[in-house]
Enzyme design. Structure first.
Site, PDB file in Angstrom:
ATOM      1  N   ASP A  51      41.078 -16.475  -1.773  1.00  0.00           N
ATOM      2  CA  ASP A  51      40.596 -15.200  -2.377  1.00  0.00           C
ATOM      3  C   ASP A  51      41.608 -14.758  -3.553  1.00  0.00           C
ATOM      4  O   ASP A  51      42.352 -13.957  -3.191  1.00  0.00           O
ATOM      5  CB  ASP A  51      40.358 -14.302  -1.381  1.00  0.00           C
ATOM      6  CG  ASP A  51      39.876 -12.745  -1.735  1.00  0.00           C
ATOM      7  OD1 ASP A  51      39.337 -12.895  -2.859  1.00  0.00           O
ATOM      8  OD2 ASP A  51      39.855 -11.987  -1.023  1.00  0.00           O
TER       9      ASP A  51
ATOM     10  N   HIS B 268      37.037 -13.179  -9.762  1.00  0.00           N
ATOM     11  CA  HIS B 268      38.444 -12.632 -10.129  1.00  0.00           C
ATOM     12  C   HIS B 268      39.605 -13.265  -9.762  1.00  0.00           C
ATOM     13  O   HIS B 268      39.837 -13.998  -8.947  1.00  0.00           O
ATOM     14  CB  HIS B 268      38.319 -11.229  -9.198  1.00  0.00           C
ATOM     15  CG  HIS B 268      38.496 -11.536  -7.578  1.00  0.00           C
ATOM     16  ND1 HIS B 268      39.660 -11.321  -7.023  1.00  0.00           N
ATOM     17  CD2 HIS B 268      37.551 -11.765  -6.553  1.00  0.00           C
ATOM     18  CE1 HIS B 268      39.587 -11.726  -5.704  1.00  0.00           C
ATOM     19  NE2 HIS B 268      38.322 -11.827  -5.498  1.00  0.00           N
TER      20      HIS B 268
ATOM     21  N   GLU C 123      39.490  -6.898  -9.103  1.00  0.00           N
ATOM     22  CA  GLU C 123      38.234  -6.925  -8.188  1.00  0.00           C
ATOM     23  C   GLU C 123      38.808  -6.234  -6.653  1.00  0.00           C
ATOM     24  O   GLU C 123      37.934  -5.554  -6.214  1.00  0.00           O
ATOM     25  CB  GLU C 123      37.994  -8.437  -7.930  1.00  0.00           C
ATOM     26  CG  GLU C 123      36.530  -8.419  -7.221  1.00  0.00           C
ATOM     27  CD  GLU C 123      36.710  -8.478  -5.649  1.00  0.00           C
ATOM     28  OE1 GLU C 123      35.622  -8.652  -5.059  1.00  0.00           O
ATOM     29  OE2 GLU C 123      37.987  -8.758  -5.406  1.00  0.00           O
ATOM     30  N   GLU C 124      39.868  -6.443  -6.344  1.00  0.00           N
ATOM     31  CA  GLU C 124      40.342  -5.896  -5.191  1.00  0.00           C
ATOM     32  C   GLU C 124      40.470  -4.575  -5.058  1.00  0.00           C
ATOM     33  O   GLU C 124      40.625  -3.733  -4.065  1.00  0.00           O
ATOM     34  CB  GLU C 124      41.736  -6.541  -4.629  1.00  0.00           C
ATOM     35  CG  GLU C 124      41.586  -8.200  -4.548  1.00  0.00           C
ATOM     36  CD  GLU C 124      40.870  -8.607  -3.391  1.00  0.00           C
ATOM     37  OE1 GLU C 124      40.083  -7.973  -2.509  1.00  0.00           O
ATOM     38  OE2 GLU C 124      40.701  -9.882  -2.933  1.00  0.00           O
TER      39      GLU C 124
ATOM     40  N   ASP D 156      33.450 -16.468  -5.788  1.00  0.00           N
ATOM     41  CA  ASP D 156      34.645 -15.765  -4.804  1.00  0.00           C
ATOM     42  C   ASP D 156      34.747 -16.288  -3.465  1.00  0.00           C
ATOM     43  O   ASP D 156      33.901 -16.278  -2.842  1.00  0.00           O
ATOM     44  CB  ASP D 156      34.059 -14.000  -4.976  1.00  0.00           C
ATOM     45  CG  ASP D 156      35.254 -13.383  -4.326  1.00  0.00           C
ATOM     46  OD1 ASP D 156      36.407 -13.825  -3.894  1.00  0.00           O
ATOM     47  OD2 ASP D 156      35.096 -12.002  -4.261  1.00  0.00           O
TER      48      ASP D 156
HETATM   49  N1  DTR Z   1      35.091 -10.007  -2.948  1.00  0.00           N
HETATM   50  C1  DTR Z   1      35.864 -10.123  -1.717  1.00  0.00           C
HETATM   51  C2  DTR Z   1      34.958  -9.446  -0.479  1.00  0.00           C
HETATM   52  C3  DTR Z   1      34.341 -10.403   0.111  1.00  0.00           C
HETATM   53  C4  DTR Z   1      33.929 -10.007   1.337  1.00  0.00           C
HETATM   54  N2  DTR Z   1      33.195 -11.015   1.973  1.00  0.00           N
HETATM   55  C5  DTR Z   1      32.857 -11.980   1.039  1.00  0.00           C
HETATM   56  C6  DTR Z   1      32.122 -13.116   1.225  1.00  0.00           C
HETATM   57  C7  DTR Z   1      31.899 -13.741  -0.045  1.00  0.00           C
HETATM   58  C8  DTR Z   1      32.568 -13.317  -0.830  1.00  0.00           C
HETATM   59  C9  DTR Z   1      33.117 -12.447  -1.220  1.00  0.00           C
HETATM   60  C10 DTR Z   1      33.533 -11.651  -0.222  1.00  0.00           C
HETATM   61  C11 DTR Z   1      37.227  -9.834  -1.713  1.00  0.00           C
HETATM   62  O1  DTR Z   1      37.682 -10.158  -2.980  1.00  0.00           O
HETATM   63  O2  DTR Z   1      37.600  -9.485  -0.838  1.00  0.00           O
HETATM   64 ZN    ZN Z   2      39.585  -9.849  -1.412  1.00  0.00          ZN
HETATM   65 ZN    ZN Z   3      37.761 -12.112  -3.685  1.00  0.00          ZN
END
Ligand code: DTR
Ligand code: ZN
Ligand code: ZN
Length: 402
Positions: free
Chosen positions: A137, A125, A171-172, A200
């Site tokens: 992230d 994402h 994604e968020e 991710d």
């Molecule tokens: N998709 C993530 C959420 C997330 C939370 N813990 C983890 C661990 C590993 C990968 C992703 C995640 C986000 O975008 O916030």
């Molecule tokens: Zn996130």
């Molecule tokens: Zn993420």
């Protein structure tokens, strides 16, 4: 001093040792024969991945401090990725996601070649939360997938499967971009996707080494990579159903991926085996303003991008040489193969009695051999890595004809 393997060399060793993977085909698809030998992934440049992260950070800085889906920081990131891919020869498509935050678009890039009925996908994402620039992230996954795509284009190997890369919006906001993409596929197109790998948060500073659905066959090539470099891995429990792989899995497509962890706490046992700090989050800047370029650890990032490339090559790249019009690479042999079973040739007299390379002998850095009328010096530990083959460039240096 040459005492450290390149990641590609380690991956090469894993591959020549027969660590090949392809996941179980979904029930709807007929599985076709796999190539006899796996191709070996080249090294993906971590420096280039970090350059992309610096760009993403700049886009956030000049657009209110984040890369929130549909915002200026997001669209600047999208344009950057799009332009790099188009210049590298990808067919790039923006997909307007009508169920996403206003104006949000997914970006899809498809590489030429391979069997169009067997699609192997990798994605990340591209959006951040509003609180910060989202460099771990998920600038990390986005930049890693981008650099792996650019490495594939630069190498231009013979493909067995069609490869498609994706950068997701929203994604968020609840995996909306990837959910939309999957919802727009016809059942025929959906059934062509044989696997989706998600990335991710792959550069967490207090990293864990997590693989999604670790015991499935799709995860095997990722796990084999970490096994080959001696890094233990665990199931990605924290991230389960929290990233874009869930959109694919919910549609019956096999999924896996890599993560280095978010806000969950590293245990003492994990700190023991992985290093880092026990009783602290994997990423203490998760969803915060401190998720900047300073919130990246190069070690997990480098491992993840090379694991990603290793899985891509193992699953979708042929083992029998470059495609008909290759771009310049470090390849030195016109008819390369990753197979370790090739017979060594007798060294020509001009090679001064230099020992011929043997497919079964282990070599260490500094060893010198002759092969196909060339002298080669070993730059790492190998058995069966054929000098001159494209996957062996990080193991052998060509010292010229003899
Ligand atoms: N998709 C993530 C959420 C997330 C939370 N813990 C983890 C661990 C590993 C990968 C992703 C995640 C986000 O975008 O916030
Ligand atoms: Zn996130
Ligand atoms: Zn993420």
């Amino acid at each position: 001093m040459r005492h450290r393997p390149t990641l590609a060399a380690v991956a090469a060793m894993a591959a020549v040792a027969g660590v090949v993977a392809w996941g179980a085909a979904p029930a709807v698809a007929t599985r076709t024969a796999e190539p006899a030998a796996a191709a070996v992934a080249p090294e993906v440049s971590v420096a280039n991945v970090k350059n992309h992260l610096t760009q993403f950070y700049g886009f956030a800085q000049s657009n209110g401090g984040n890369r929130f889906s549909g915002s200026g920081g997001y669209t600047a990131s999208l344009s950057y990725v799009e332009q790099k891919l188009a210049a590298a020869g990808y067919t790039v498509t923006r997909q307007a996601c009508t169920s996403c935050t206003a104006g949000s678009q997914n970006l899809i890039a498809e590489w030429k070649g391979g069997d169009a009925n067997q699609v192997f996908m990798l994605g990340a994402h591209l959006d951040s939360v509003r609180a910060g620039s989202g460099i771990n992230d998920n600038g990390s996954g986005s930049a890693g997938v981008l650099e792996t795509a650019l490495t594939l284009a630069q190498q231009n190997p013979t493909m067995t499967k069609r490869v498609r890369f994706a950068w997701w919006a929203d994604e968020e906001q609840g995996l909306r971009g990837s959910t939309y993409y999957v919802s727009q596929l016809s059942s025929t197109e959906r059934s062509k996707i044989k696997g989706y790998l998600n990335f991710d948060m792959i550069g967490s500073r207090n990293a864990g080494y997590f693989i999604n659905n670790i015991s499935t066959s799709l995860a095997a090539s990722l796990k084999a990579y970490y096994d080959a470099i001696g890094v233990p891995t665990e199931e990605n429990v924290e991230g389960a159903n929290r990233s874009d792989d869930a959109s694919f899995r919910n549609a019956g497509i096999p999924t896996s991926g890599i993560a280095a962890g978010a806000s969950a706490i590293k245990t003492a046992a994990q700190a023991q085996k992985w290093g880092g700090t026990a009783n602290a989050s994997y990423d203490s800047c998760y969803h915060s303003s401190c998720d900047t370029t300073g919130n990246i650890s190069d070690v997990p990032l480098g491992r993840a991008v090379n694991g990603m490339a290793s899985a891509l090559w193992a699953n979708a790249v042929g083992g029998t040489g470059p495609s008909p019009s290759p771009s310049p690479t470090k390849t030195t042999s016109p008819t390369p193969t990753a197979s370790p079973t090739v017979s060594p040739t007798t060294p020509p007299a001009g090679c001064g009695g230099l020992q011929a390379w043997s497919a079964t002998k282990p070599y260490v850095p500094g060893d010198k051999v002759s092969y196909n009328g060339h002298r080669y010096s070993s730059t790492w530990y190998s058995t069966g890595a054929e000098p001159g083959a494209p996957g062996s460039w990080s193991v052998w240096t060509d010292d010229g004809a003899c």
